[in-house]
Design a protein around this motif. Sequence first.
Motif, PDB file in Angstrom:
ATOM      1  N   ASP A 174       0.793  -1.164  -0.118  1.00  0.00           N
ATOM      2  CA  ASP A 174       0.021  -0.005   0.010  1.00  0.00           C
ATOM      3  C   ASP A 174       0.935   1.307   0.022  1.00  0.00           C
ATOM      4  O   ASP A 174       0.697   2.181  -0.757  1.00  0.00           O
ATOM      5  N   ASP A 175       2.030   1.240   0.684  1.00  0.00           N
ATOM      6  CA  ASP A 175       2.973   2.403   0.846  1.00  0.00           C
ATOM      7  C   ASP A 175       4.147   2.012   0.645  1.00  0.00           C
ATOM      8  O   ASP A 175       4.779   0.951   0.692  1.00  0.00           O
ATOM      9  N   ASP A 176       4.999   2.821   0.481  1.00  0.00           N
ATOM     10  CA  ASP A 176       6.580   2.658   0.105  1.00  0.00           C
ATOM     11  C   ASP A 176       7.328   2.463   1.558  1.00  0.00           C
ATOM     12  O   ASP A 176       6.807   3.315   2.334  1.00  0.00           O
ATOM     13  N   VAL A 177       8.190   1.526   1.734  1.00  0.00           N
ATOM     14  CA  VAL A 177       8.667   1.578   2.816  1.00  0.00           C
ATOM     15  C   VAL A 177      10.258   1.988   2.497  1.00  0.00           C
ATOM     16  O   VAL A 177      10.952   1.501   1.372  1.00  0.00           O
ATOM     17  N   ASP A 178      10.897   2.384   3.179  1.00  0.00           N
ATOM     18  CA  ASP A 178      12.417   3.011   2.928  1.00  0.00           C
ATOM     19  C   ASP A 178      13.351   2.120   3.362  1.00  0.00           C
ATOM     20  O   ASP A 178      14.511   2.446   3.274  1.00  0.00           O
ATOM     21  N   ALA A 179      13.182   1.058   4.188  1.00  0.00           N
ATOM     22  CA  ALA A 179      14.183   0.128   4.721  1.00  0.00           C
ATOM     23  C   ALA A 179      13.457  -1.113   5.057  1.00  0.00           C
ATOM     24  O   ALA A 179      12.195  -1.163   5.230  1.00  0.00           O
ATOM     25  N   LEU A 180      14.315  -2.390   4.921  1.00  0.00           N
ATOM     26  CA  LEU A 180      13.633  -3.687   5.201  1.00  0.00           C
ATOM     27  C   LEU A 180      14.604  -4.302   6.082  1.00  0.00           C
ATOM     28  O   LEU A 180      15.568  -3.880   6.092  1.00  0.00           O
ATOM     29  N   SER A 181      14.270  -5.327   6.860  1.00  0.00           N
ATOM     30  CA  SER A 181      14.731  -6.179   7.557  1.00  0.00           C
ATOM     31  C   SER A 181      15.247  -7.295   6.864  1.00  0.00           C
ATOM     32  O   SER A 181      15.303  -8.572   7.167  1.00  0.00           O
ATOM     33  N   SER A 182      16.033  -7.023   5.774  1.00  0.00           N
ATOM     34  CA  SER A 182      16.295  -8.039   4.725  1.00  0.00           C
ATOM     35  C   SER A 182      17.807  -8.273   4.731  1.00  0.00           C
ATOM     36  O   SER A 182      18.488  -8.836   3.802  1.00  0.00           O
ATOM     37  N   CYS A 183      18.525  -8.312   6.041  1.00  0.00           N
ATOM     38  CA  CYS A 183      20.108  -8.555   6.060  1.00  0.00           C
ATOM     39  C   CYS A 183      20.343  -9.999   5.539  1.00  0.00           C
ATOM     40  O   CYS A 183      21.589 -10.142   4.764  1.00  0.00           O
ATOM     41  N   THR A 184      19.518 -10.691   5.800  1.00  0.00           N
ATOM     42  CA  THR A 184      19.938 -12.094   5.101  1.00  0.00           C
ATOM     43  C   THR A 184      19.819 -12.290   3.802  1.00  0.00           C
ATOM     44  O   THR A 184      20.698 -12.966   3.050  1.00  0.00           O
ATOM     45  N   GLY A 185      19.011 -11.776   3.210  1.00  0.00           N
ATOM     46  CA  GLY A 185      18.850 -11.787   1.310  1.00  0.00           C
ATOM     47  C   GLY A 185      19.911 -10.932   1.077  1.00  0.00           C
ATOM     48  O   GLY A 185      20.730 -11.445   0.132  1.00  0.00           O
ATOM     49  N   ASN A 186      20.457  -9.702   1.751  1.00  0.00           N
ATOM     50  CA  ASN A 186      21.635  -8.971   1.210  1.00  0.00           C
ATOM     51  C   ASN A 186      22.949  -9.793   1.540  1.00  0.00           C
ATOM     52  O   ASN A 186      23.710  -9.610   0.696  1.00  0.00           O
ATOM     53  N   ALA A 187      22.868 -10.262   2.794  1.00  0.00           N
ATOM     54  CA  ALA A 187      24.437 -10.900   3.045  1.00  0.00           C
ATOM     55  C   ALA A 187      24.233 -12.086   1.857  1.00  0.00           C
ATOM     56  O   ALA A 187      25.465 -12.527   1.420  1.00  0.00           O
ATOM     57  N   GLY A 188      23.238 -13.091   1.531  1.00  0.00           N
ATOM     58  CA  GLY A 188      23.220 -13.961   0.642  1.00  0.00           C
ATOM     59  C   GLY A 188      23.504 -13.599  -0.678  1.00  0.00           C
ATOM     60  O   GLY A 188      24.132 -14.061  -1.624  1.00  0.00           O
ATOM     61  N   THR A 189      23.181 -12.426  -1.228  1.00  0.00           N
ATOM     62  CA  THR A 189      23.612 -11.728  -2.608  1.00  0.00           C
ATOM     63  C   THR A 189      24.837 -11.533  -2.567  1.00  0.00           C
ATOM     64  O   THR A 189      25.519 -11.763  -3.509  1.00  0.00           O
ATOM     65  N   ALA A 190      25.459 -10.941  -1.579  1.00  0.00           N
ATOM     66  CA  ALA A 190      27.002 -10.626  -1.620  1.00  0.00           C
ATOM     67  C   ALA A 190      27.702 -11.959  -1.486  1.00  0.00           C
ATOM     68  O   ALA A 190      28.753 -12.169  -2.622  1.00  0.00           O
ATOM     69  N   LEU A 191      27.252 -13.041  -0.916  1.00  0.00           N
ATOM     70  CA  LEU A 191      28.196 -14.154  -1.016  1.00  0.00           C
ATOM     71  C   LEU A 191      27.668 -14.908  -2.404  1.00  0.00           C
ATOM     72  O   LEU A 191      28.781 -15.312  -2.922  1.00  0.00           O
ATOM     73  N   LEU A 192      26.694 -14.876  -2.794  1.00  0.00           N
ATOM     74  CA  LEU A 192      26.325 -15.429  -4.207  1.00  0.00           C
ATOM     75  C   LEU A 192      27.345 -14.765  -5.366  1.00  0.00           C
ATOM     76  O   LEU A 192      27.724 -15.536  -6.383  1.00  0.00           O
ATOM     77  N   SER A 193      27.484 -13.571  -5.122  1.00  0.00           N
ATOM     78  CA  SER A 193      28.174 -12.753  -6.192  1.00  0.00           C
ATOM     79  C   SER A 193      29.839 -13.116  -6.213  1.00  0.00           C
ATOM     80  O   SER A 193      30.268 -12.977  -7.311  1.00  0.00           O
ATOM     81  N   ILE A 194      30.100 -13.739  -5.227  1.00  0.00           N
ATOM     82  CA  ILE A 194      31.478 -14.544  -5.078  1.00  0.00           C
ATOM     83  C   ILE A 194      31.379 -15.836  -5.679  1.00  0.00           C
ATOM     84  O   ILE A 194      32.406 -15.963  -6.349  1.00  0.00           O
ATOM     85  N   LEU A 195      30.469 -16.587  -5.480  1.00  0.00           N
ATOM     86  CA  LEU A 195      30.321 -18.012  -6.053  1.00  0.00           C
ATOM     87  C   LEU A 195      30.160 -18.126  -7.477  1.00  0.00           C
ATOM     88  O   LEU A 195      30.732 -18.862  -8.256  1.00  0.00           O
ATOM     89  N   LEU A 196      29.408 -17.107  -7.936  1.00  0.00           N
ATOM     90  CA  LEU A 196      29.288 -16.874  -9.414  1.00  0.00           C
ATOM     91  C   LEU A 196      30.237 -16.281 -10.019  1.00  0.00           C
ATOM     92  O   LEU A 196      30.358 -15.020  -9.674  1.00  0.00           O
ATOM     93  N   SER A 197      30.238 -16.565 -11.467  1.00  0.00           N
ATOM     94  CA  SER A 197      31.116 -15.750 -12.279  1.00  0.00           C
ATOM     95  C   SER A 197      30.067 -14.431 -12.781  1.00  0.00           C
ATOM     96  O   SER A 197      28.659 -14.664 -12.538  1.00  0.00           O
ATOM     97  N   LYS A 198      30.378 -13.506 -13.456  1.00  0.00           N
ATOM     98  CA  LYS A 198      29.698 -12.533 -13.733  1.00  0.00           C
ATOM     99  C   LYS A 198      28.567 -12.956 -14.882  1.00  0.00           C
ATOM    100  O   LYS A 198      27.464 -12.448 -14.595  1.00  0.00           O
ATOM    101  N   ASP A 199      28.833 -13.850 -15.665  1.00  0.00           N
ATOM    102  CA  ASP A 199      28.022 -14.477 -16.593  1.00  0.00           C
ATOM    103  C   ASP A 199      26.791 -15.124 -15.925  1.00  0.00           C
ATOM    104  O   ASP A 199      25.752 -15.355 -16.214  1.00  0.00           O
ATOM    105  N   GLN A 200      27.432 -16.102 -14.968  1.00  0.00           N
ATOM    106  CA  GLN A 200      26.428 -16.845 -14.245  1.00  0.00           C
ATOM    107  C   GLN A 200      25.526 -16.033 -13.342  1.00  0.00           C
ATOM    108  O   GLN A 200      24.253 -16.525 -13.140  1.00  0.00           O
ATOM    109  N   ALA A 201      26.083 -15.055 -12.653  1.00  0.00           N
ATOM    110  CA  ALA A 201      25.198 -14.257 -11.859  1.00  0.00           C
ATOM    111  C   ALA A 201      24.047 -13.544 -12.901  1.00  0.00           C
ATOM    112  O   ALA A 201      22.862 -13.613 -12.439  1.00  0.00           O
ATOM    113  N   ALA A 202      24.474 -13.094 -14.106  1.00  0.00           N
ATOM    114  CA  ALA A 202      23.777 -12.426 -14.873  1.00  0.00           C
ATOM    115  C   ALA A 202      22.519 -13.535 -15.321  1.00  0.00           C
ATOM    116  O   ALA A 202      21.444 -13.283 -15.258  1.00  0.00           O
TER     117      ALA A 202
END
Length: 274
Positions: free
Chosen positions: A69-97
């Motif tokens: 209904d409304d925009d939120v300016d922050a999320l309790s999404s630290c697990t998703g953010n940490a997982g994304t940083a880690l995944l960017s290491i595991l995958l090559s640029k093309d694999q990530a894309a």
Amino acid sequence: MPTDLTIRTYDTPPHLGRQLVLDPRSLAYRRAYDGQPLRATEWEPRIPVLDQQNLVAQGIYTSQDYGLDDDVDALSSCTGNAGTALLSILLSKDQAAGAGLDTDDATAAEHFAIGLYADATENDQWQDAQWPSQDVGSSGLGVAKALRDRGLIDQYGHATTAEELCTLLQTGPVLMGLPWFSSFSTPDAAGFVDADPDWASSPLEGGHEVCVTALEAVAHIDGALDPDRTVLRFRNSWSSSWADHGDARLTIRTVLALLDQIDIIQPRIDGVTP
């Protein structure tokens, strides 16, 4: 869902959000320390430093993007953010894309992290609510399961000791969930969140998930890890303006002090060094 989970929930201010969930079956997937030499290692994320706050300034409008209904300016999404940083290491640029992760665009990568957070809350079957209906936080176990469900990893292992954590870091980054004290939010000039010797007396703000990217220094005393001179570096998700360009450090002594409240998970692809 197993009935003997250990669950500890925290309040979920939008800059935090990790919940502690331990499954006793995970102990079968520990990677034990076998006495191998432990060396300094580092793993660099391929994405910009993410920011789970200031979403509107990043061009992320949760009302139109996620049906709220409304925009939120922050999320309790630290697990998703940490997982994304880690995944960017595991995958090559093309694999990530190929997986839908644009490693060059911070806003696109943050969208990916939010989607991964949503999947993690779905995997956290011990709680009734999920994102985007509610910003309930999630667990390291939930985000590891989400990565596996997407086919982006094949397995994940665990560590329960400081030596096991350092062993995991020999072959790749790890996810670490920990209780977050207010003192941690103001690192010193070198980026140490635990520089204040009285950090444990500061208020507990909640739970947080980070991606440990380096065993920056290893030291021993009497044949054991020197807890004060063995140093971890981690990638946070509070923008590149926080701490050391978005990264921070802590000593193994702090890990040991909080070990019964920490969970350490290493998502991997076929057990191969990234």
